[in-house]
Structures are given as structure tokens and as C-alpha cells.
Design a protein around this motif. Structure first.
Motif, PDB file in Angstrom:
ATOM      1  N   PRO A   1      65.083 123.192  60.389  1.00  0.00           N
ATOM      2  CA  PRO A   1      66.229 124.086  60.484  1.00  0.00           C
ATOM      3  C   PRO A   1      67.411 123.384  61.146  1.00  0.00           C
ATOM      4  O   PRO A   1      67.239 122.451  61.937  1.00  0.00           O
TER       5      PRO A   1
ATOM      6  N   TYR B   1      73.519 129.034  60.177  1.00  0.00           N
ATOM      7  CA  TYR B   1      72.147 128.637  60.495  1.00  0.00           C
ATOM      8  C   TYR B   1      71.380 128.546  59.184  1.00  0.00           C
ATOM      9  O   TYR B   1      71.375 129.490  58.393  1.00  0.00           O
TER      10      TYR B   1
ATOM     11  N   ASP C   1      67.670 127.609  57.319  1.00  0.00           N
ATOM     12  CA  ASP C   1      66.241 127.453  57.587  1.00  0.00           C
ATOM     13  C   ASP C   1      65.449 127.944  56.380  1.00  0.00           C
ATOM     14  O   ASP C   1      65.895 128.810  55.638  1.00  0.00           O
TER      15      ASP C   1
ATOM     16  N   ASN D   1      62.525 129.377  56.875  1.00  0.00           N
ATOM     17  CA  ASN D   1      61.848 130.551  57.421  1.00  0.00           C
ATOM     18  C   ASN D   1      62.821 131.734  57.494  1.00  0.00           C
ATOM     19  O   ASN D   1      63.775 131.705  58.278  1.00  0.00           O
TER      20      ASN D   1
ATOM     21  N   ASP E   1      62.279 134.569  58.808  1.00  0.00           N
ATOM     22  CA  ASP E   1      62.007 135.375  59.996  1.00  0.00           C
ATOM     23  C   ASP E   1      62.241 134.622  61.307  1.00  0.00           C
ATOM     24  O   ASP E   1      61.680 134.983  62.344  1.00  0.00           O
ATOM     25  N   SER E   2      63.066 133.607  61.283  1.00  0.00           N
ATOM     26  CA  SER E   2      63.354 132.824  62.483  1.00  0.00           C
ATOM     27  C   SER E   2      64.052 133.694  63.537  1.00  0.00           C
ATOM     28  O   SER E   2      64.770 134.643  63.215  1.00  0.00           O
ATOM     29  N   GLU E   3      63.871 133.337  64.795  1.00  0.00           N
ATOM     30  CA  GLU E   3      64.517 134.047  65.904  1.00  0.00           C
ATOM     31  C   GLU E   3      65.901 133.484  66.247  1.00  0.00           C
ATOM     32  O   GLU E   3      66.632 134.068  67.033  1.00  0.00           O
ATOM     33  N   VAL E   4      66.267 132.347  65.659  1.00  0.00           N
ATOM     34  CA  VAL E   4      67.548 131.719  65.982  1.00  0.00           C
ATOM     35  C   VAL E   4      68.738 132.610  65.606  1.00  0.00           C
ATOM     36  O   VAL E   4      69.682 132.728  66.393  1.00  0.00           O
TER      37      VAL E   4
END
Length: 101
Positions: free
Chosen positions: A33, A62, A64, A66, A68-71
């Protein structure tokens, strides 16, 4: 220039890696990411013919694999951050924010 470098450091802290790119050239190979950002129009306010407020706006993306990333949640918690849009391209999720710094 120091202000942009401070913003770069903040984004690296949020991401947890050095994969933060400022206006990357097309020939660079990005590691995911990652965060890509660029300057957009600053916000300025004047009073009595003097500048009293000036914040640079950055468009921060951002990227990525994924979804479901928290970033993205961490980016939305930054002061003066606003969600702009989300899209998927080449199986990569892009979350775009306008952040004033």
C-alpha cells in the motif's frame, strides 16, 4: 519547503512505511500500500489588505489492494481532512482525501 516535508513525515507515520510519494513521475515503480499526494489550491483569507490565514491543500490518495484497510480511517481523523471519493482501478482501491496542512 519545510511544511511539505513535515506533511510527508505525518503521512509516513499514518501509513507506517516510507511508501509515500509526492507527485511521483510516471516511470517510478510504487510499492503498495502507498500514499500519493500533490498540492492543490491553497485557502487564503485576507483582512485589512493583509493575509491572516493560509493553508495549503493536498489531494491525498491512499492506494491498496485491501478494501478493508484501516489507513483511510486514520486519514479521515487528521485535522482539516475531508473525504473526496473512492474508486477502484486495476484491482487497486483508491481513497481520495483533501487535507489542509
Amino acid at each position: 519547503m519545510g511544511q511539505r516535508v513535515d506533511f510527508q513525515t505525518l503521512l509516513e507515520t499514518v501509513l507506517g512505511s516510507k511508501n509515500v510519494y509526492f507527485q511521483p513521475p510516471s516511470n517510478i515503480s510504487m510499492q503498495y500500500p502507498c500514499i500519493v499526494y500533490k498540492r492543490v489550491k491553497p485557502v487564503t483569507r485576507h483582512a485589512n489588505n493583509l493575509l491572516y490565514f493560509n493553508k495549503q491543500c493536498y489531494m491525498v490518495t491512499y492506494i491498496d489492494r485491501n478494501p478493508d484497510s484501516e489507513v483511510p480511517n486514520a486519514l479521515s481523523q487528521l485535522p482539516l481532512s475531508g473525504f473526496s471519493r473512492q474508486f477502484t482501478s486495476d484491482n487497486l482501491n483508491h481513497d481520495v482525501y483533501d487535507i489542509y496542512f
